[in-house]
Design a protein around this motif. Structure first.
Motif: not given
Ligand code: GAP
Length: 498
Positions: A18-19, A126-128, A130-135, A313-314
């Motif tokens: 993305q960046e 940032q969480y997404k 890193k694959g931390k979708d639940e967080k 950026m999402g």
């Protein structure tokens, strides 16, 4: 430059992170005359951009597509162009003086100020990543709930709990959260007193509301009817990064649809569907767009939804559809002392109409188009190309006319063809460099069709059309060229899909 590749047909595409993607778009936009930082030779002005020779045309083409689809395609919608400066009372009536605020937080070390929702949204992304979708989902939910309650203490705790740091200083040393007004003001006249304070409009919509009577009467409009407008808006955005996504000077394309009270939800659903179709007509894949219902409604709305687009950026807001009730007209009625009503002959009564608004940022739409269009491809022969696959009907340069070499009468013949096409399309004429290099340059600009004039042209009056996306080449007669281009480039191809 190219990382991992996957293959479709004869082309191999390189996915980008993305960046990188955003950085490459910014660099490409500057190199090929799409977007320049404003005041570039003075090192730029934060969150203000200039559109270059291709950017200006692409912007006009997007406007044209929007205007035609909203105004020309409808019997009951008209377009206006109201002034940027308006009576200061308008902003008091609309609620912008008292309520056009964003909760902001300052970092004590870097002295930078941030919009609270944007700061937290960056952490969610940032969480997404890193694959931390639940967080990410949990943080989103907590933020939405706290924003809805204007719970600034809770929001600050959330920032601290998730260890959100300032990108410049890396520090977690945050102030309390406070509200800041986003309107720019300037002085009218020479004395510079507060009595002479005027605002640069933060939305174009108010120019429509205050012209409601003028348009309704002069245009003999019958409810439901719409008033559309394209124009500049200004907001003193605090977090103004991410290129042309969030600017201090930007353009909006807005339409206010005046309806019978009680019928607003029917029209709200109607415009949600219509606007989604408009985006899809441009070829944007459905999975790159989503509806996002507002949790915290603006002071004027009884329903609101964003159409979000997956920017580099999402997913972010691209367009808003708002049911604004009779809030604005009622307020202007009160503040101006003038009646802003409609006599409904069927109901035999007067009422203040309700309003459903569609509001899209032109610059964000531009970014959505170029971010989808920008592609890096590795070709089967091992070479690489950068291509801007802009929808052909709105591409800034439609046709490049290229004589194969600079002699044997080929340039003269090419200019003859250029003169034929120039009335209908923005055309480029280019004779410098090898034909391969010229094709690559046109790919990078996003020109959908290159017309090459060679020695056979002089014999049989045929030319080669080289297609940007597939790189395939067809041979057509010069007589058939105008019809061929008209079939491919007609804006009607898009308008009939909505
Ligand atoms: N009249 C309603 C209104 O202005 P909004 O959601 O504040 O609603 C509408 O803005 C659209 O304007 C947004 O969806 C976005 O596309 C665009 N927009 C808002 N602020 C912007 C900014 N600072 N830079 C670029 N575009 C912006």
């Amino acid at each position: 430059m190219f990382q991992a590749f996957f293959k479709t047909n004869s082309l191999i595409f390189a996915p980008m992170n993305q960046e990188d993607h955003l950085k490459k778009i910014i660099a490409h936009s500057k190199e090929y005359g799409y977007i320049f930082p404003s005041s570039d030779i003075y090192d730029g002005l934060s969150a203000v951009y200039d559109y270059g020779q291709h950017g200006a045309v692409l912007k006009n083409n997007i406007k044209d597509f929007w205007w035609k689809s909203m105004v020309d395609m409808n019997t009951n919608i008209v377009g206006i162009d109201s002034a940027i400066f308006m009576h200061p009372k308008i902003w008091k009536a609309s609620g912008h003086v008292d309520q056009f605020n964003d909760p902001m937080i300052d970092n004590k070390d870097s002295k930078k100020r941030y919009r609270v929702d944007t700061l937290i949204e960056e952490k969610i992304e940032q969480y997404k990543r890193k694959g931390k979708d639940e967080k990410a989902a949990k943080l989103q939910e907590s933020m939405d709930a706290l924003l809805k309650e204007d719970d600034f203490v809770g929001l600050k705790e959330l920032i601290e709990e998730h260890g959100i740091v300032d990108v410049f200083s890396g520090s977690k040393n945050w102030t309390d959260i406070k509200q800041f007004n986003l309107m720019f003001s300037t002085n009218w006249g020479s004395t510079g007193t507060d009595d002479e304070l005027v605002y640069l409009r933060p939305e174009t919509a108010q120019g429509i509301f205050v012209n409601y009577n003028n348009v309704m009467k002069s245009g003999r409009m019958k409810i439901p009817f719409g008033i559309a407008q394209i124009g500049k808006a200004f907001r003193n955005e605090i977090v103004a990064r991410q290129f042309i996504f969030r600017m201090r000077e930007f353009e909006q394309m807005e339409m206010q649809y005046f309806v019978r009270p009680g019928e607003e939800m029917k029209w709200y659903d109607h415009w949600k569907e219509k606007r989604m179709k408009w985006h899809l007509a441009l070829g944007t894949p459905r999975e790159k767009l989503k509806f996002h219902d507002h949790v915290k409604l603006a002071h004027y709305a009884n329903a609101a939804v964003d159409i979000e687009f997956e920017f580099p950026m999402g997913f972010r807001e691209l367009e808003g559809i708002h049911s604004r009730t009779d809030f604005d007209l009622t307020q202007h009625q009160e503040f101006s002392g003038k009646k802003l009503q409609y006599f409904d002959p069927e109901l035999e009564k007067n009422y203040v109409p309700y309003v459903v608004e569609t509001s899209i940022g032109l610059d964000r739409m531009f970014l959505s188009i170029i971010s989808q269009a920008y592609q890096e491809e590795k070709l089967e022969d091992g070479s690489e190309r950068v291509v801007m696959k802009i929808p052909v009907e709105i591409a800034p340069v439609k046709v490049a006319v290229l004589p194969l070499i600079r002699k044997d009468g080929l340039p003269e013949k090419a200019l003859e063809i250029f003169d034929k096409l120039k009335y209908d399309y923005s055309c480029h004429y280019e004779e410098k460099d090898s034909i391969g290099k010229r094709y690559r340059r046109q790919d990078a600009i996003g020109t959908p069709y290159c017309i090459t004039i060679d020695h056979d042209t002089m014999e049989d009056n045929t030319v080669t059309i080289r297609h940007r996306d597939s790189m395939k080449q067809d041979r057509v007669s010069v007589e058939a060229l105008e019809k061929e281009m008209a079939d491919k480039l007609d804006l009607k191809n898009l308008l009939t899909k909505i």
